[in-house]
Write a protein that holds these residues in place. Structure first.
Motif, mmCIF file in Angstrom:
data_model
loop_
_atom_site.group_PDB
_atom_site.id
_atom_site.type_symbol
_atom_site.label_atom_id
_atom_site.label_comp_id
_atom_site.label_asym_id
_atom_site.label_seq_id
_atom_site.Cartn_x
_atom_site.Cartn_y
_atom_site.Cartn_z
ATOM 1 N N VAL A 187 0.877 -1.165 0.000
ATOM 2 C CA VAL A 187 0.000 0.000 0.000
ATOM 3 C C VAL A 187 0.916 1.217 0.000
ATOM 4 C CG1 VAL A 187 -1.767 1.251 1.259
ATOM 5 C CG2 VAL A 187 -1.763 -1.247 1.281
ATOM 6 N N ILE A 188 0.964 1.887 -1.151
ATOM 7 C CA ILE A 188 1.845 3.043 -1.310
ATOM 8 C C ILE A 188 0.965 4.292 -1.353
ATOM 9 C CG2 ILE A 188 3.574 4.142 -2.781
ATOM 10 C CD1 ILE A 188 4.209 1.301 -3.844
ATOM 11 N N PRO A 189 1.239 5.250 -0.469
ATOM 12 C CA PRO A 189 0.418 6.473 -0.437
ATOM 13 C C PRO A 189 0.396 7.168 -1.794
ATOM 14 C CG PRO A 189 2.017 6.453 1.363
ATOM 15 C CD PRO A 189 2.346 5.303 0.477
ATOM 16 N N ARG A 190 -0.730 7.764 -2.109
ATOM 17 C CA ARG A 190 -0.875 8.487 -3.372
ATOM 18 C C ARG A 190 -0.287 9.880 -3.238
ATOM 19 N NH1 ARG A 190 -5.372 6.048 -6.861
ATOM 20 N NH2 ARG A 190 -4.458 7.587 -8.219
ATOM 21 N N VAL A 191 1.016 9.897 -3.059
ATOM 22 C CA VAL A 191 1.767 11.136 -2.929
ATOM 23 C C VAL A 191 2.736 11.184 -4.098
ATOM 24 C CG1 VAL A 191 3.409 12.393 -1.480
ATOM 25 C CG2 VAL A 191 1.586 11.055 -0.410
ATOM 26 N N LYS A 192 2.804 12.336 -4.736
ATOM 27 C CA LYS A 192 3.665 12.474 -5.906
ATOM 28 C C LYS A 192 5.091 12.028 -5.587
ATOM 29 C CE LYS A 192 5.118 15.596 -9.498
ATOM 30 N NZ LYS A 192 4.905 16.886 -10.135
ATOM 31 N N GLY A 193 5.596 11.085 -6.371
ATOM 32 C CA GLY A 193 6.966 10.609 -6.224
ATOM 33 C C GLY A 193 7.147 9.442 -5.270
ATOM 34 N N LYS A 194 6.121 9.091 -4.498
ATOM 35 C CA LYS A 194 6.265 8.023 -3.500
ATOM 36 C C LYS A 194 6.470 6.659 -4.168
ATOM 37 C CE LYS A 194 6.468 6.823 0.759
ATOM 38 N NZ LYS A 194 7.628 7.169 1.561
ATOM 39 N N ARG A 195 5.674 6.346 -5.198
ATOM 40 C CA ARG A 195 5.820 5.064 -5.897
ATOM 41 C C ARG A 195 7.207 4.961 -6.527
ATOM 42 N NH1 ARG A 195 2.497 1.122 -7.020
ATOM 43 N NH2 ARG A 195 0.742 2.338 -6.308
ATOM 44 N N ARG A 196 7.684 6.041 -7.107
ATOM 45 C CA ARG A 196 9.023 6.061 -7.708
ATOM 46 C C ARG A 196 10.088 5.824 -6.639
ATOM 47 N NH1 ARG A 196 9.109 10.786 -10.969
ATOM 48 N NH2 ARG A 196 8.334 9.438 -12.602
ATOM 49 N N GLU A 197 9.896 6.409 -5.466
ATOM 50 C CA GLU A 197 10.832 6.225 -4.361
ATOM 51 C C GLU A 197 10.893 4.761 -3.924
ATOM 52 O OE1 GLU A 197 10.901 7.429 0.341
ATOM 53 O OE2 GLU A 197 10.033 8.860 -1.072
ATOM 54 N N VAL A 198 9.730 4.122 -3.826
ATOM 55 C CA VAL A 198 9.674 2.710 -3.442
ATOM 56 C C VAL A 198 10.349 1.853 -4.501
ATOM 57 C CG1 VAL A 198 8.119 0.751 -3.061
ATOM 58 C CG2 VAL A 198 7.636 2.958 -1.981
ATOM 59 N N ARG A 199 10.073 2.136 -5.769
ATOM 60 C CA ARG A 199 10.703 1.365 -6.836
ATOM 61 C C ARG A 199 12.214 1.516 -6.816
ATOM 62 N NH1 ARG A 199 6.569 3.369 -11.327
ATOM 63 N NH2 ARG A 199 6.606 1.550 -12.629
ATOM 64 N N ARG A 200 12.688 2.726 -6.549
ATOM 65 C CA ARG A 200 14.121 2.978 -6.477
ATOM 66 C C ARG A 200 14.763 2.171 -5.351
ATOM 67 N NH1 ARG A 200 14.275 8.770 -6.179
ATOM 68 N NH2 ARG A 200 13.295 8.718 -8.194
#
Length: 65
Positions: A16-29
């Motif tokens: 569950v990744i918060p819908r915050v700009k850049g958060k999904r990219r941060e997790v993927r990184r």
């Protein structure tokens, strides 16, 4: 390869990744860094342990064929 590892060797799909700009990219990184470290270990002839997530995913992948 890194994307495949993210989906096969982590719980990324159920995270569950918060819908915050850049958060999904941060997790993927973060997950990519872990995948790259695992691959680096194999490149220096590291012997896989039984609980290695990559070996488990490869075994499951080859069993489904």
């Amino acid at each position: 390869m890194i994307a495949w590892m993210r989906h096969q060797t982590t719980a990324y799909d159920s995270m569950v990744i918060p819908r915050v700009k850049g958060k999904r990219r941060e997790v993927r990184r973060m997950l990519a860094a872990r995948s790259k470290e695992l691959l680096r270990q194999y490149r220096v002839d590291h012997v896989a342990s039984e609980n290695c997530p990559l070996m488990k995913a490869l075994t499951m992948s080859s069993d489904s064929k």
